[in-house]
Design a protein around this motif. Sequence first.
Motif, mmCIF file in Angstrom:
data_model
loop_
_atom_site.group_PDB
_atom_site.id
_atom_site.type_symbol
_atom_site.label_atom_id
_atom_site.label_comp_id
_atom_site.label_asym_id
_atom_site.label_seq_id
_atom_site.Cartn_x
_atom_site.Cartn_y
_atom_site.Cartn_z
ATOM 1 N N GLU A 437 0.835 -1.200 0.000
ATOM 2 C CA GLU A 437 0.000 0.000 0.000
ATOM 3 C C GLU A 437 0.873 1.256 0.000
ATOM 4 N N GLY A 438 0.558 2.178 -0.903
ATOM 5 C CA GLY A 438 1.301 3.431 -0.989
ATOM 6 C C GLY A 438 2.643 3.325 -1.677
ATOM 7 N N PHE A 439 2.990 2.149 -2.189
ATOM 8 C CA PHE A 439 4.297 1.920 -2.804
ATOM 9 C C PHE A 439 4.419 2.717 -4.104
ATOM 10 N N GLN A 440 5.576 3.365 -4.291
ATOM 11 C CA GLN A 440 5.845 4.101 -5.521
ATOM 12 C C GLN A 440 6.443 3.129 -6.545
ATOM 13 N N ILE A 441 5.654 2.750 -7.525
ATOM 14 C CA ILE A 441 6.069 1.752 -8.512
ATOM 15 C C ILE A 441 6.802 2.449 -9.658
ATOM 16 N N LYS A 442 7.979 1.983 -9.983
ATOM 17 C CA LYS A 442 8.753 2.599 -11.064
ATOM 18 C C LYS A 442 8.223 2.129 -12.419
ATOM 19 N N ARG A 443 8.062 3.088 -13.316
ATOM 20 C CA ARG A 443 7.474 2.796 -14.624
ATOM 21 C C ARG A 443 8.271 1.740 -15.385
ATOM 22 N N LYS A 444 9.576 1.912 -15.505
ATOM 23 C CA LYS A 444 10.378 0.982 -16.295
ATOM 24 C C LYS A 444 10.342 -0.419 -15.713
ATOM 25 N N LYS A 445 10.368 -0.498 -14.385
ATOM 26 C CA LYS A 445 10.320 -1.807 -13.739
ATOM 27 C C LYS A 445 8.999 -2.497 -14.027
ATOM 28 N N LEU A 446 7.909 -1.776 -13.892
ATOM 29 C CA LEU A 446 6.593 -2.374 -14.116
ATOM 30 C C LEU A 446 6.453 -2.865 -15.552
ATOM 31 N N ILE A 447 6.961 -2.092 -16.488
ATOM 32 C CA ILE A 447 6.888 -2.480 -17.897
ATOM 33 C C ILE A 447 7.654 -3.780 -18.138
ATOM 34 N N ARG A 448 8.840 -3.895 -17.566
ATOM 35 C CA ARG A 448 9.632 -5.124 -17.744
ATOM 36 C C ARG A 448 8.943 -6.319 -17.103
ATOM 37 N N LEU A 449 8.283 -6.094 -15.976
ATOM 38 C CA LEU A 449 7.549 -7.173 -15.318
ATOM 39 C C LEU A 449 6.371 -7.633 -16.173
ATOM 40 N N TRP A 450 5.612 -6.705 -16.713
ATOM 41 C CA TRP A 450 4.482 -7.074 -17.575
ATOM 42 C C TRP A 450 4.950 -7.907 -18.769
ATOM 43 N N VAL A 451 6.072 -7.498 -19.365
ATOM 44 C CA VAL A 451 6.602 -8.239 -20.515
ATOM 45 C C VAL A 451 7.006 -9.649 -20.083
ATOM 46 N N ALA A 452 7.679 -9.745 -18.938
ATOM 47 C CA ALA A 452 8.121 -11.054 -18.437
ATOM 48 C C ALA A 452 6.944 -11.968 -18.155
ATOM 49 N N GLU A 453 5.845 -11.411 -17.690
ATOM 50 C CA GLU A 453 4.663 -12.212 -17.354
ATOM 51 C C GLU A 453 3.900 -12.661 -18.602
ATOM 52 N N GLY A 454 4.200 -12.054 -19.738
ATOM 53 C CA GLY A 454 3.495 -12.426 -20.972
ATOM 54 C C GLY A 454 2.170 -11.717 -21.150
ATOM 55 N N PHE A 455 1.988 -10.583 -20.449
ATOM 56 C CA PHE A 455 0.720 -9.855 -20.542
ATOM 57 C C PHE A 455 0.598 -9.038 -21.825
ATOM 58 N N ILE A 456 1.714 -8.776 -22.485
ATOM 59 C CA ILE A 456 1.721 -7.822 -23.584
ATOM 60 C C ILE A 456 1.484 -8.536 -24.915
ATOM 61 N N ILE A 457 0.488 -8.073 -25.625
ATOM 62 C CA ILE A 457 0.173 -8.636 -26.938
ATOM 63 C C ILE A 457 1.000 -7.904 -27.985
ATOM 64 N N GLU A 458 1.736 -8.656 -28.779
ATOM 65 C CA GLU A 458 2.661 -8.054 -29.743
ATOM 66 C C GLU A 458 1.919 -7.253 -30.809
ATOM 67 N N ARG A 459 2.587 -6.208 -31.292
ATOM 68 C CA ARG A 459 2.075 -5.434 -32.419
ATOM 69 C C ARG A 459 3.236 -5.176 -33.369
ATOM 70 N N LYS A 460 2.982 -5.372 -34.643
ATOM 71 C CA LYS A 460 4.039 -5.223 -35.652
ATOM 72 C C LYS A 460 4.604 -3.812 -35.624
ATOM 73 N N GLY A 461 5.947 -3.725 -35.666
ATOM 74 C CA GLY A 461 6.611 -2.438 -35.699
ATOM 75 C C GLY A 461 6.882 -1.836 -34.337
ATOM 76 N N MET A 462 6.496 -2.545 -33.247
ATOM 77 C CA MET A 462 6.708 -2.038 -31.893
ATOM 78 C C MET A 462 7.410 -3.096 -31.057
ATOM 79 N N THR A 463 8.288 -2.652 -30.164
ATOM 80 C CA THR A 463 8.860 -3.596 -29.202
ATOM 81 C C THR A 463 7.807 -3.889 -28.137
ATOM 82 N N MET A 464 8.031 -4.955 -27.397
ATOM 83 C CA MET A 464 7.096 -5.308 -26.322
ATOM 84 C C MET A 464 7.042 -4.197 -25.272
#
Length: 931
Positions: A437-464
């Motif tokens: 609760e109240g934790f300041q989540i770092k944007r770059k860290k959260l993005i890398r975690l989402w990618v690692a979890e497989g939550f991100i659906i690929e789109r042509k021409g963009m990195t995950m």
Amino acid sequence: MADGAVNFALDKLTKILLQKSSLLGDAHDEIEEIKLELESMRSFLVDAERSKKSSELETWIMQVTNVSHQVEDVIDEFLHDKDTQQDRNGFKNFVQGVVNLPNQITARYKFSSKLQRIKAKVREVSERSKRYGFHAEGEPGSDKTAPNDWWQHHGGGKLSAFADEDEIVGMNENEKTLMRWLTGQDRRRTVISIVGMGGLGKTTLVAEVYHDQEIKHLFDCWAWISVSQAKGVEELLINMVKEFLKANQVTVPINLGSMNYRQLAEMLIEYLHNKRYVIVLDDVWSIDLWTRIRSAFPNNNLGSRVIFTTRNENAATIVGPGIRVHRLEPLRESDAWTLFCKKAFWSRPDGSCPVELEALARGIVRKCEGLPLALVTIGRLMCSRNWTAVEWKKVHDSLTWSNDPMLERVNRILSLSFKDLEFELKHCFLYCCAFPEGFQIKRKKLIRLWVAEGFIIERKGMTMEERAEEYLTELNFRSMIQVTETNDAERAKTLRVHDVMRELAVTTSDKENFCKVYDGRESRLEGNIQRLSIYNRGKIVHLSKATSQSLRTLFVFETDIQSPFSLNALSSSFKFLRVLDLEGVSIEKVSGTLVSLFNLRYLNLRETRIRKLPKSMERLRNLQTLDVRNTNVEKLPSGITDMPRLRHLLCGNKDLNTKTSSFLRGMQVPARIGNIRCLQTLACIEAEEELIQQIGYLTELKRLGITRLRAVNGANLCASVQKMTSLHYLSLIAITEHEELQLETLYSPPLYIQKLTLVGKLKRLPHWIESRVNLTHLYLAFSGLDENILSSLNSLPTLVVLELKKAYQGKLLHFKTGEFGKLKKLRLLDLASLDEVTIEEGSLSSIRDLYLIRCEELKVLPEGIEHLTSLQKLHLEEMPEEFVQGLRSNTSNVLSKVRLVPIIIHVCLTEQGRVVENYREALELGTEVQS
């Protein structure tokens, strides 16, 4: 949430059938059959989600989730085995392969057996759906009256427009802004959007202004439409026609209900074309609603207004020209307290809180975090409770928004925002509840975690990672997360989830078996837990065998530094673990069993006490992110270069012996790092000649940081950097402040470079810097340049941060009119010869922060500083005594120069240590500043 699990499993099955078909052999048909069964279940889930859920149905949905996860596990294990076999090359490995042939045959047999068992489970779960009478979309018996995808029918929003008078607290400034926009002189049809998370009082605010008699007199006609009550665009327009006609006592046509969209639009245009109208569209969810209905509202240049209330900023901003957006924020603490007291203590003559309850009452108010809906609801609940400390403490200690029937309204309204998300966004949002609760989540860290979890659906021409950034922006626009800090380029740096929203997320997450938050209250964890977030309080965590085998993610947040966390439980039984985050945990070594976690994609050991990583790191072939920053690790094992999917290698430590963070102690990395062709982040590493040659092969690299560079490395360094066409961030740090950075042969650096750090001697400023039009951040240290440094930088159109530390040996810095129009932060440090700074009117027009640090010849404030009307902070540190005395004198000349700067501080060194002086406060009081 089950639809998400099914979709992720189907995505994995589709990829293996397309990309690994030749490896499947006899298993191809089995996998195809499992895929078809899951596709059928996904269709059934659409009906199931719309149905009123019985206990049997909820059980079935959970079974779908579990079997989908099991499918993923089997496929992950199969892909790992095939990946390992394919990597064996050469005669030695061929011989080894022959020796291991019996084991390979056994492995194939085991996989085939697992596949048969999982297929039987999938078929069994699929058959159960038919027992409950579900139908796939489009099949006989399915719901054909369901609303279109674009029309999110949520309901339940209309009554909130009629708030009690005493519920309108802390809205004065918001009311003034809305009233000003409504009554302004702009004759164009203007769309006004009030945006904010559920429960902030958007509808209450608009209703208060809408019913104001001044508004009624200014407009010829008006209508209030609750969008969530309408089943489609035609019904919305019908409701609007009724509102207008009834307000003017005009008879409603008998055939109104049978009119189509075109007829309704023409009717509205005819009625409104010569009137000044105001229309409220309350509770808008769809981003294309305005596109579909705008033609019905004539832009007649009579000063008409259309007001949206929405939780989705995309719906607010997609309108285009003629749009005003006002984002509501939670109430200030004082207003929140006033609102709570009005509801909780309305029966007391003065409406005040009893003294003996105040501490507990304020604790309850803090848990609401300024959310009016929560404050009103809990206030009403508490007014019916006994006013004793014992009774109120019970509520304070057990307050939950999801289990108390009296607080169900808060849950229901906030849950609408969650239900409106696509399945992948639901997963991304729930993932945020893993943090305390109240934790300041770092944007770059959260993005890398989402990618690692497989939550991100690929789109042509963009990195995950770029796609994940879009997800994060979408969640912010939908008011699901709050950006708490932005960087100098206005991008999110840290974020959090509102505590009330977070509690609902934790409850949903626990119910859906998405993530379990463990705070030490249970002695043992049982069951199939997918993700586990441990708030360590010095207790040993016992995991059952089933829990260990099902676990995919493990976070540890060490809240008690006196009780070191034990990693004894980290074993091969965690074989499906994808994420292991131990940042800041007081561990000194990592077990060698770590390398058996073949499915691991994210490993964070940042700010731990470990000294070395296990050998055979190459066995972690699926690892995407390795973070060992600020540890005692000095050298990475050679196997790191054989991790083919590594995307982010984060290493290096802050050098505490320097006065700025420009110096980082790099880490020794094997020279063959160029083998990892998909690497995107490599920071920060120690320079070696062979390594510098190798990094040129990392053509996908976006972030590169190299330390301990020598002049002799220059030619190879330039040749390698020129190949990195995707590079956005480049940091080059010499071995000492006197060592030269040789960059003369860097003729064509990456075109899209955004952040550039050069620490070391420079003969001259690289000629290509002035042509890097995407450069936003430039840090120069120890450059020792004599040339007019500003003339090479003043043409950079997007530069927002400029830092010069011992970078310039000249006496004058002259900022001319029209230059550095986007610059927001300027830091001048240790410029030993600088004795004059001149700022012409019209330069530095966007500057917010100005730092003058240890410029020993600068005796007066910059000439023209009074022109910097956007300046928010003037930071002075260890400046010459003459400079300090001039500022302390509090003369009219000094006052006129800095009278508009809100924050002025000076940091100086005294016998007592480092002292911070508040000049702004002293200037306002008209007194001298005392050290």
